[in-house]
Design a protein around this motif. Structure first.
Motif, PDB file in Angstrom:
ATOM      1  N   GLY A 104       0.712  -1.149  -0.170  1.00 34.70           N
ATOM      2  CA  GLY A 104      -0.006   0.058  -0.045  1.00 34.70           C
ATOM      3  C   GLY A 104       0.785   1.294  -0.034  1.00 34.70           C
ATOM      4  O   GLY A 104       1.961   1.364   0.195  1.00 34.70           O
ATOM      5  N   VAL A 105       0.211   2.326  -0.302  1.00 31.06           N
ATOM      6  CA  VAL A 105       0.839   3.628  -0.329  1.00 31.06           C
ATOM      7  C   VAL A 105       1.607   4.205   1.152  1.00 31.06           C
ATOM      8  O   VAL A 105       2.281   4.706   0.969  1.00 31.06           O
ATOM      9  N   ASP A 106       0.814   3.487   2.108  1.00 31.39           N
ATOM     10  CA  ASP A 106       1.667   3.718   3.367  1.00 31.39           C
ATOM     11  C   ASP A 106       2.501   2.656   3.779  1.00 31.39           C
ATOM     12  O   ASP A 106       2.710   2.396   5.005  1.00 31.39           O
ATOM     13  N   ALA A 107       3.196   2.138   2.824  1.00 34.98           N
ATOM     14  CA  ALA A 107       3.980   0.843   3.124  1.00 34.98           C
ATOM     15  C   ALA A 107       5.105   1.139   4.213  1.00 34.98           C
ATOM     16  O   ALA A 107       5.641   0.305   4.756  1.00 34.98           O
ATOM     17  N   ASP A 108       5.604   2.328   4.321  1.00 34.62           N
ATOM     18  CA  ASP A 108       6.683   2.884   5.160  1.00 34.62           C
ATOM     19  C   ASP A 108       6.152   3.194   6.672  1.00 34.62           C
ATOM     20  O   ASP A 108       7.087   3.307   7.662  1.00 34.62           O
ATOM     21  N   GLU A 109       4.780   3.201   6.750  1.00 32.97           N
ATOM     22  CA  GLU A 109       4.158   3.655   8.122  1.00 32.97           C
ATOM     23  C   GLU A 109       4.156   2.213   8.749  1.00 32.97           C
ATOM     24  O   GLU A 109       3.617   0.991   8.205  1.00 32.97           O
ATOM     25  N   PHE A 110       4.083   2.233  10.275  1.00 34.52           N
ATOM     26  CA  PHE A 110       3.786   0.981  11.231  1.00 34.52           C
ATOM     27  C   PHE A 110       2.251   0.772  11.275  1.00 34.52           C
ATOM     28  O   PHE A 110       1.566   1.823  12.013  1.00 34.52           O
ATOM     29  N   ARG A 111       1.440  -0.035  10.842  1.00 39.46           N
ATOM     30  CA  ARG A 111       0.274   0.004  10.784  1.00 39.46           C
ATOM     31  C   ARG A 111      -0.394  -1.397  10.784  1.00 39.46           C
ATOM     32  O   ARG A 111      -0.507  -2.116   9.659  1.00 39.46           O
ATOM     33  N   PRO A 112      -0.376  -2.181  11.936  1.00 36.50           N
ATOM     34  CA  PRO A 112      -0.819  -3.508  11.983  1.00 36.50           C
ATOM     35  C   PRO A 112      -2.180  -3.979  11.347  1.00 36.50           C
ATOM     36  O   PRO A 112      -2.332  -5.145  10.996  1.00 36.50           O
ATOM     37  N   GLU A 113      -3.095  -2.833  11.207  1.00 33.83           N
ATOM     38  CA  GLU A 113      -4.299  -3.220  10.564  1.00 33.83           C
ATOM     39  C   GLU A 113      -4.165  -3.775   9.176  1.00 33.83           C
ATOM     40  O   GLU A 113      -5.158  -4.281   8.654  1.00 33.83           O
ATOM     41  N   ARG A 114      -3.170  -3.259   8.740  1.00 37.03           N
ATOM     42  CA  ARG A 114      -3.129  -3.674   7.231  1.00 37.03           C
ATOM     43  C   ARG A 114      -3.107  -5.405   7.058  1.00 37.03           C
ATOM     44  O   ARG A 114      -3.620  -5.955   6.007  1.00 37.03           O
ATOM     45  N   TRP A 115      -2.710  -5.974   8.133  1.00 35.70           N
ATOM     46  CA  TRP A 115      -2.774  -7.560   8.064  1.00 35.70           C
ATOM     47  C   TRP A 115      -4.161  -8.133   8.003  1.00 35.70           C
ATOM     48  O   TRP A 115      -4.311  -9.392   8.026  1.00 35.70           O
ATOM     49  N   GLU A 116      -5.137  -7.402   8.354  1.00 32.08           N
ATOM     50  CA  GLU A 116      -6.499  -8.071   8.470  1.00 32.08           C
ATOM     51  C   GLU A 116      -6.993  -8.558   7.073  1.00 32.08           C
ATOM     52  O   GLU A 116      -7.803  -9.309   7.104  1.00 32.08           O
ATOM     53  N   ASP A 117      -6.492  -7.821   5.940  1.00 32.78           N
ATOM     54  CA  ASP A 117      -7.158  -8.385   4.884  1.00 32.78           C
ATOM     55  C   ASP A 117      -5.759  -8.698   3.644  1.00 32.78           C
ATOM     56  O   ASP A 117      -6.117  -8.735   2.604  1.00 32.78           O
ATOM     57  N   LEU A 118      -4.522  -8.573   4.199  1.00 33.89           N
ATOM     58  CA  LEU A 118      -3.302  -8.642   3.296  1.00 33.89           C
ATOM     59  C   LEU A 118      -3.074 -10.047   3.249  1.00 33.89           C
ATOM     60  O   LEU A 118      -3.022 -10.575   4.270  1.00 33.89           O
ATOM     61  N   ARG A 119      -2.692 -10.575   2.012  1.00 34.51           N
ATOM     62  CA  ARG A 119      -2.442 -11.787   1.696  1.00 34.51           C
ATOM     63  C   ARG A 119      -0.877 -11.628   0.835  1.00 34.51           C
ATOM     64  O   ARG A 119      -1.080 -11.086  -0.155  1.00 34.51           O
ATOM     65  N   VAL A 120       0.030 -12.345   1.386  1.00 30.37           N
ATOM     66  CA  VAL A 120       1.241 -12.444   0.542  1.00 30.37           C
ATOM     67  C   VAL A 120       1.998 -13.536   0.745  1.00 30.37           C
ATOM     68  O   VAL A 120       1.543 -14.640   1.420  1.00 30.37           O
ATOM     69  N   THR A 121       2.990 -13.797  -0.366  1.00 33.05           N
ATOM     70  CA  THR A 121       3.564 -15.081  -0.308  1.00 33.05           C
ATOM     71  C   THR A 121       5.059 -14.662  -0.215  1.00 33.05           C
ATOM     72  O   THR A 121       5.597 -14.339   0.960  1.00 33.05           O
ATOM     73  N   LEU A 122       5.847 -14.804  -1.138  1.00 32.00           N
ATOM     74  CA  LEU A 122       7.292 -14.394  -1.321  1.00 32.00           C
ATOM     75  C   LEU A 122       7.486 -12.941  -0.947  1.00 32.00           C
ATOM     76  O   LEU A 122       8.947 -12.722  -1.270  1.00 32.00           O
ATOM     77  N   GLU A 123       6.672 -12.264  -1.174  1.00 33.49           N
ATOM     78  CA  GLU A 123       6.740 -10.573  -0.847  1.00 33.49           C
ATOM     79  C   GLU A 123       7.192 -10.363   0.463  1.00 33.49           C
ATOM     80  O   GLU A 123       7.637  -9.242   0.915  1.00 33.49           O
ATOM     81  N   TYR A 124       6.617 -11.452   1.430  1.00 33.82           N
ATOM     82  CA  TYR A 124       7.120 -11.120   2.883  1.00 33.82           C
ATOM     83  C   TYR A 124       7.949 -12.115   3.211  1.00 33.82           C
ATOM     84  O   TYR A 124       7.468 -13.315   3.517  1.00 33.82           O
TER      85      TYR A 124
END
Length: 571
Positions: A488-508
């Motif tokens: 997301g555009v706020d990728a540099d910010e500490f925001r735990p709520e992003r993980w409520e609907d974020l799905r990743v594989t090898l990006e993380y």
């Protein structure tokens, strides 16, 4: 310094071809001067010319052929092979840099200024996610390093083309004095598989879900913080220093069955010396791993007496526990006593030599101590600036109905492993800390044969890239985890709520990926979850008295230049 423009990339660049043919011409001329001076004089019909022509020694010819012409020939043939395979090069950074000298000087400046990670992020964004730089390496392989934050490239290196890549030889050379030749961090192939199989039984669920050991040390940490707060309520405590002591105590207890007890404040002198020497040794091997064999030229010597002293003490300290437990086992066997189950017991059952056991113990200590300290310190740096997140965590903890450990040492139940795993917001907070401060910010692999990466080349960065044997690929999780197209555009910010609907594989990849994924990741996650749970439970406010921006120091792991000072209010 400016990177090479992607519009200038060609399958067969003219400059390498020109250098190759110029090298052929120069070497041919030198060979003719050495082997056939009479022919030159005959063709020119001048004996005077024979007397003034230089006669290069054979040693000079060998030097030119090996050091100059060899890399030119290798580069030319590999580029022709790459073109035949449909590959295109990635952009170079800097665009012009003989043997990577300018890049090395820039990296040295960035490390001294503690700005390397941020500046590397900017360079990767400017070059489209992948770039190449020269390496000061005449004899040791490809002479190039590929740096990337592209997860498709990382997937190939760590997973789908795993057999083409190994732990870099420079890193193995750097780690050997401390970790030894049996460590999972200094071995490849069958030796690495054997070492990993030896360690795996210690990280089964029954072991990592037993929280009593860690919880006992967290209680000591809370008592230390409360004591400091009661003595001087306005003075901050440095959590980074305390986490370092805590992780040393917990991991030594897990490994040896006996803690170093640094949190107690009156531990034996050797325990404190072990912590100091470990920190110094990690700084030394981080430098050695970056510099490789070139570091010996900078130092002017092949051995480092200080590192030898640190490594000798660390290994003797660990060996003492090994010998003590062997004697204890003999006594318990004679008495029919019951042994306390510790990690060292598992290693001794494996039949490994004492040297091998020491290597494995120091490897686990290296993997577990500073990584956990780094992530927790960064996490509480963020929490101390975000009271709303602290309060939401406290509410989630309160919903479990567990009381907080108090200063009178009354026993309170620890959360179970299943309870910690069920705490959705706590786990989102930990994921966010691991995203923005991955335990290993920069990692690397070395190609053991010529291979092809799936993308990174050409004008759009989507063309495959040919990789010569010996080339390093450096991948940067610290940058990968800040990609705005993923997080997301706020990728540099500490925001735990992003993980409520974020799905990743090898990006993380906070714990790496593929066959060499961190064997102790569940142990580390459980330990970090419990420590965070207990501290947030014990202190209703956690605030920062320091307004300075975050400055991270890059070693084997990241640390914070100014520590993690906080003021707390007991619950």
């Amino acid at each position: 310094m400016q990177p090479q423009s992607r519009t200038d990339l060609h399958a067969l660049p003219r400059a390498p071809q020109f250098r190759f043919f110029l090298g052929v011409l120069g070497l041919s001329g030198l060979c003719t001067l050495h082997f056939a001076p009479d022919l030159i004089a005959h063709l020119s019909s001048s004996q005077h010319l024979l007397s003034i022509l230089p006669h290069p020694p054979l040693a000079l010819l060998a030097f030119v052929a090996l050091i100059v012409f060899g890399p030119l020939l290798g580069g030319y043939t590999s580029r022709r092979r790459a073109a035949a395979l449909g590959c295109l090069p990635a952009p170079r950074y800097p665009a012009r840099d003989l043997w990577g000298i300018r890049y090395m000087k820039e990296t040295s400046r960035q490390l001294k200024a503690n700005s390397m990670l941020q500046e590397r992020k900017e360079t990767l964004e400017e070059t489209g996610g992948t770039f190449v730089h020269g390496a000061f390496d005449f004899l040791g392989g490809g002479g190039e390093v590929i740096t990337t934050c592209d997860w498709e490239v990382v997937r190939a290196v760590l997973c789908t083309q795993f057999a083409d890549w190994e732990m870099p030889s420079a890193r193995i050379w750097g780690f050997l004095p401390v970790l030894g030749k049996h460590s999972i961090f200094t071995t490849n192939g069958p030796e690495w598989q054997h070492s990993r199989a030896i360690l795996r039984p210690a990280f089964v669920r029954d072991q990592i879900s037993d929280l009593a050991c860690v919880d006992g040390h967290v209680r000591k940490l809370i008592a230390v913080i409360r004591a400091a707060t009661s003595t001087s309520p306005t003075s901050p405590v440095d959590l980074q220093a305390l986490f370092s002591n805590l992780t040393t105590d917990t991991i030594s207890d897990f490994m040896f069955g006996a803690s170093t007890d640094l949190l107690r404040g009156d531990a034996p002198a050797d325990s404190y010396k072990f912590g100091r020497y470990f920190d110094k040794a990690m700084g030394k091997i981080a430098w050695r791993s970056r510099m490789g064999w070139f570091g010996t030229l900078v130092q002017g010597k092949s051995r480092d007496p200080e590192l030898d002293e640190y490594a000798g003490f660390l290994r003797a300290f660990v060996r003492g526990y090994v010998l003590e437990l062997r004697e204890r086992e003999k006594g318990q066997a004679a008495e029919g006593g019951r042994q306390k189950h510790v990690f060292l017991n598992e290693l001794l059952k494996s039949g490994e030599s004492d040297e091998g056991v020491c290597d494995h113990l120091l490897s686990i200590f290296t993997a577990g101590r500073d990584t956990t300290t780094s992530v927790l310190s960064y996490l509480f740096f963020e929490l101390s600036r975000r009271p709303a997140i602290v309060q939401r965590l406290r509410q989630e903890i309160a919903d479990l109905g567990l009381s907080s450990p108090s200063s009178d040492n009354t026993e309170h139940p620890a959360p179970t492993w299943d309870q910690l795993r069920s705490m959705r917001y706590l786990n989102h907070v930990l994921k966010e800390a691991l995203r923005l401060n991955p335990p290993v910010a920069v990692n690397a692999r070395e190609a053991v044969r010529d291979t092809v990466l799936p993308r990174g080349g050409g004008t759009d960065g989507k063309a495959p890239v040919f990789v010569r044997k010996g080339t390093l690929v450096r991948y940067v999780p610290w940058v990968m985890h800040r990609r705005k197209d993923v997080f997301g555009v706020d990728a540099d910010e500490f925001r735990p709520e992003r993980w409520e609907d974020l799905r990743v594989t090898l990006e993380y990849i906070p714990f790496n990926a593929g066959p060499r994924i961190c064997i102790g990741q569940q142990f580390a996650l459980t330990q970090m979850a419990l420590i965070t749970f207990r501290l947030v439970q014990a202190f209703k406010t956690i605030e920062s008295p320091d307004n300075r921006p975050l400055t991270q120091v890059l070693g084997i792991n990241t640390s914070m230049l100014h520590g993690c000072p906080v003021r707390v209010t007991p619950a």
